[in-house]
Design a protein around this motif. Structure first.
Motif, PDB file in Angstrom:
ATOM      1  N   ARG A  11     -12.633  67.072 -94.716  1.00 38.56           N
ATOM      2  CA  ARG A  11     -14.097  66.938 -94.687  1.00 38.56           C
ATOM      3  C   ARG A  11     -14.534  65.695 -95.463  1.00 38.56           C
ATOM      4  N   GLU A  12     -13.930  65.481 -96.615  1.00 37.30           N
ATOM      5  CA  GLU A  12     -14.287  64.319 -97.416  1.00 37.30           C
ATOM      6  C   GLU A  12     -13.992  63.021 -96.651  1.00 37.30           C
ATOM      7  N   ARG A  13     -12.862  62.985 -95.948  1.00 37.56           N
ATOM      8  CA  ARG A  13     -12.506  61.800 -95.168  1.00 37.56           C
ATOM      9  C   ARG A  13     -13.525  61.549 -94.054  1.00 37.56           C
ATOM     10  N   TRP A  14     -13.907  62.612 -93.339  1.00 35.63           N
ATOM     11  CA  TRP A  14     -14.894  62.474 -92.266  1.00 35.63           C
ATOM     12  C   TRP A  14     -16.225  61.945 -92.815  1.00 35.63           C
ATOM     13  N   LEU A  15     -16.661  62.491 -93.943  1.00 29.80           N
ATOM     14  CA  LEU A  15     -17.944  62.075 -94.511  1.00 29.80           C
ATOM     15  C   LEU A  15     -17.909  60.614 -94.962  1.00 29.80           C
ATOM     16  N   ARG A  16     -16.830  60.214 -95.588  1.00 24.84           N
ATOM     17  CA  ARG A  16     -16.721  58.810 -96.018  1.00 24.84           C
ATOM     18  C   ARG A  16     -16.738  57.874 -94.815  1.00 24.84           C
ATOM     19  N   GLN A  17     -15.964  58.204 -93.791  1.00 24.24           N
ATOM     20  CA  GLN A  17     -15.905  57.350 -92.610  1.00 24.24           C
ATOM     21  C   GLN A  17     -17.258  57.295 -91.898  1.00 24.24           C
ATOM     22  N   ALA A  18     -17.949  58.444 -91.829  1.00 22.44           N
ATOM     23  CA  ALA A  18     -19.245  58.489 -91.146  1.00 22.44           C
ATOM     24  C   ALA A  18     -20.288  57.640 -91.860  1.00 22.44           C
ATOM     25  N   ILE A 145     -20.066  65.534 -87.561  1.00 19.51           N
ATOM     26  CA  ILE A 145     -20.916  66.708 -87.773  1.00 19.51           C
ATOM     27  C   ILE A 145     -20.161  67.978 -87.400  1.00 19.51           C
ATOM     28  N   ALA A 146     -19.444  67.930 -86.281  1.00 19.55           N
ATOM     29  CA  ALA A 146     -18.668  69.094 -85.851  1.00 19.55           C
ATOM     30  C   ALA A 146     -17.601  69.449 -86.881  1.00 19.55           C
ATOM     31  N   ALA A 147     -17.050  68.445 -87.545  1.00 28.16           N
ATOM     32  CA  ALA A 147     -15.976  68.676 -88.517  1.00 28.16           C
ATOM     33  C   ALA A 147     -16.495  69.073 -89.887  1.00 28.16           C
ATOM     34  N   THR A 148     -17.760  68.712 -90.223  1.00 29.58           N
ATOM     35  CA  THR A 148     -18.247  68.912 -91.591  1.00 29.58           C
ATOM     36  C   THR A 148     -19.492  69.771 -91.705  1.00 29.58           C
ATOM     37  N   GLY A 149     -20.352  69.767 -90.678  1.00 31.58           N
ATOM     38  CA  GLY A 149     -21.627  70.482 -90.776  1.00 31.58           C
ATOM     39  C   GLY A 149     -22.585  69.846 -91.766  1.00 31.58           C
ATOM     40  N   SER A 150     -22.377  68.581 -92.103  1.00 33.35           N
ATOM     41  CA  SER A 150     -23.164  67.913 -93.137  1.00 33.35           C
ATOM     42  C   SER A 150     -24.618  67.698 -92.713  1.00 33.35           C
ATOM     43  N   ALA A 152     -26.735  65.717 -94.306  1.00 37.14           N
ATOM     44  CA  ALA A 152     -27.032  64.290 -94.432  1.00 37.14           C
ATOM     45  C   ALA A 152     -26.592  63.525 -93.186  1.00 37.14           C
ATOM     46  N   ILE A 153     -25.416  63.850 -92.656  1.00 30.64           N
ATOM     47  CA  ILE A 153     -24.941  63.167 -91.454  1.00 30.64           C
ATOM     48  C   ILE A 153     -25.787  63.563 -90.237  1.00 30.64           C
ATOM     49  N   LYS A 154     -26.231  64.826 -90.193  1.00 30.46           N
ATOM     50  CA  LYS A 154     -27.138  65.239 -89.117  1.00 30.46           C
ATOM     51  C   LYS A 154     -28.414  64.421 -89.143  1.00 30.46           C
ATOM     52  N   ALA A 155     -28.954  64.212 -90.347  1.00 33.46           N
ATOM     53  CA  ALA A 155     -30.173  63.413 -90.476  1.00 33.46           C
ATOM     54  C   ALA A 155     -29.917  61.978 -90.024  1.00 33.46           C
ATOM     55  N   ASP A 156     -28.770  61.428 -90.399  1.00 34.17           N
ATOM     56  CA  ASP A 156     -28.402  60.079 -89.986  1.00 34.17           C
ATOM     57  C   ASP A 156     -28.310  59.994 -88.461  1.00 34.17           C
ATOM     58  N   ALA A 157     -27.653  60.984 -87.853  1.00 34.72           N
ATOM     59  CA  ALA A 157     -27.497  60.981 -86.398  1.00 34.72           C
ATOM     60  C   ALA A 157     -28.845  61.067 -85.705  1.00 34.72           C
ATOM     61  N   LEU A 158     -29.777  61.830 -86.283  1.00 29.96           N
ATOM     62  CA  LEU A 158     -31.109  61.943 -85.687  1.00 29.96           C
ATOM     63  C   LEU A 158     -31.801  60.591 -85.649  1.00 29.96           C
ATOM     64  N   HIS A 159     -31.631  59.808 -86.719  1.00 29.08           N
ATOM     65  CA  HIS A 159     -32.198  58.456 -86.731  1.00 29.08           C
ATOM     66  C   HIS A 159     -31.668  57.635 -85.555  1.00 29.08           C
ATOM     67  N   TYR A 160     -30.364  57.703 -85.377  1.00 28.64           N
ATOM     68  CA  TYR A 160     -29.748  56.851 -84.355  1.00 28.64           C
ATOM     69  C   TYR A 160     -30.048  57.349 -82.940  1.00 28.64           C
ATOM     70  N   ARG A 161     -30.334  58.640 -82.794  1.00 26.43           N
ATOM     71  CA  ARG A 161     -30.771  59.112 -81.466  1.00 26.43           C
ATOM     72  C   ARG A 161     -32.120  58.501 -81.114  1.00 26.43           C
ATOM     73  N   THR A 162     -33.010  58.423 -82.103  1.00 22.01           N
ATOM     74  CA  THR A 162     -34.290  57.768 -81.851  1.00 22.01           C
ATOM     75  C   THR A 162     -34.070  56.280 -81.581  1.00 22.01           C
ATOM     76  N   ASP A 163     -33.049  55.708 -82.223  1.00 24.40           N
ATOM     77  CA  ASP A 163     -32.734  54.292 -81.999  1.00 24.40           C
ATOM     78  C   ASP A 163     -32.379  54.011 -80.546  1.00 24.40           C
ATOM     79  N   VAL A 164     -31.604  54.902 -79.931  1.00 23.10           N
ATOM     80  CA  VAL A 164     -31.226  54.700 -78.532  1.00 23.10           C
ATOM     81  C   VAL A 164     -32.473  54.597 -77.667  1.00 23.10           C
ATOM     82  N   LEU A 165     -33.402  55.515 -77.887  1.00 20.55           N
ATOM     83  CA  LEU A 165     -34.641  55.503 -77.094  1.00 20.55           C
ATOM     84  C   LEU A 165     -35.480  54.267 -77.401  1.00 20.55           C
TER      85      LEU A 165
END
Length: 316
Positions: A11-18, A145-150, A152-165
């Motif tokens: 989990r720590e590795r996934w979070l650092r990489q993300a 997110i699937a690996a960690t349930g974080s 903070a990463i969910k919030a980050d991903a939400l930003h980038y989903r708006t970015d696509v649009l």
């Protein structure tokens, strides 16, 4: 009785990489979009640029929050530091809301007073690259997110989903501007601003829920009750309380056992209940309180209705 679960290396590795991936992408897009805005003078590109600026700031906050959440429990924070992720999410929502309000004003002014745009082909190329880079990043963040349930990463991903649009919308505004339809630039900027504000509200709601120790979803709590009550020797369960702190879920429940059981037998049933709960919620710290069945009626008078649950019939 308590079982502690700690941050796993995976989990720590996934979070650092993300977090590194988010920061790198945000900075790269920020540089490209800044150049594209000055080249095109498009408010839609400006909106996308502001969105990327907020993403870069939010990713930097996430970088801090995720590393704080790695810290184990200590003398001051006996439940760990997981809520740093929720604080990060709340801070991000304020940043995003601020950028959304500013964009709302800028886009409205451009809508009522359209201006010609320049170097549209170059601008469309930049926005196309931004779409591709963001989609690739989102695919990686979804795996994290699937690996960690974080949170903070969910919030980050939400930003980038708006970015696509916003990137696609800016691309469309530039394309239509090529044909002289200038008012679309302001309209697209307005739409992006409203979407950004909606995203800020969603992030704030989730973060506040975590900071206020909101319970787990009702379906999962019902499953926990059903599983515990299904263990042979346990007569019932009540006073289920749950909350999440970062990736750790805290589960507390009272189990009801026959009066005549020895302490050793009651302890063994508590161990079974704990193991069953941790199968349902792997990243959990479980607290089991054992009640002799004769004291349960008095106990239930002191338990809030939401926590009692159905005690069910005695199990064989």
């Amino acid at each position: 009785m308590e079982t502690a679960k700690h941050m796993t290396p995976s989990r720590e590795r996934w979070l650092r990489q993300a977090t590194w991936a988010s920061i790198s992408t945000a900075v790269g897009l920020l540089v490209m979009k800044t150049a594209a805005y000055f080249a095109t003078d498009s408010v839609a590109v400006l909106a996308s640029l502001a969105d990327s600026l907020m993403d870069a700031m939010a990713s930097a906050v996430n970088f801090w929050a995720v590393r704080v959440s790695f810290r184990p429990a200590d003398d001051i924070h006996s439940f760990g530091h997981g809520k740093a992720e929720a604080l990060s999410g709340l801070g991000q929502s304020l940043l995003v809301a601020g950028s959304g309000l500013w964009l709302l004003y800028e886009s409205f002014m451009r809508l009522i007073s359209p201006r010609p745009m320049t170097q549209l082909g170059w601008g469309m190329g930049v926005m196309g690259i931004a779409v591709i880079a963001t989609v690739v990043l989102l695919a990686f963040l979804d795996k994290a997110i699937a690996a960690t349930g974080s949170t903070a990463i969910k919030a980050d991903a939400l930003h980038y989903r708006t970015d696509v649009l916003s990137n696609l919308a800016a691309f469309a505004a530039l394309a239509l501007g090529y044909w002289g339809i200038l008012w679309v630039d302001g309209l697209v900027g307005l739409a992006i601003a409203l979407f950004v504000l909606k995203s800020a509200l969603d992030i704030a709601r989730e973060s506040i829920g975590l900071l206020m120790d909101a319970q787990l979803p009702g379906e999962l709590q019902a499953e926990i009750f059903h599983t515990v009550r299904g263990i042979a020797g346990i007569l019932g369960a009540h006073d289920l309380r749950t909350r999440r702190s970062g990736a750790t879920v805290f589960v507390q429940v009272h189990i009801e056992v026959p009066d005549e059981l020895s302490l050793l037998e009651a302890h063994a049933l508590a161990d079974k209940a704990e193991a069953a709960i941790m199968k349902l919620v792997p990243e959990a710290e479980v607290f089991i309180h054992v009640d002799p069945s004769s004291v349960v009626p008095q106990e239930l008078k002191q338990v809030p209705d939401f926590a009692q649950g159905s005690r069910g019939p005695p199990k064989a």
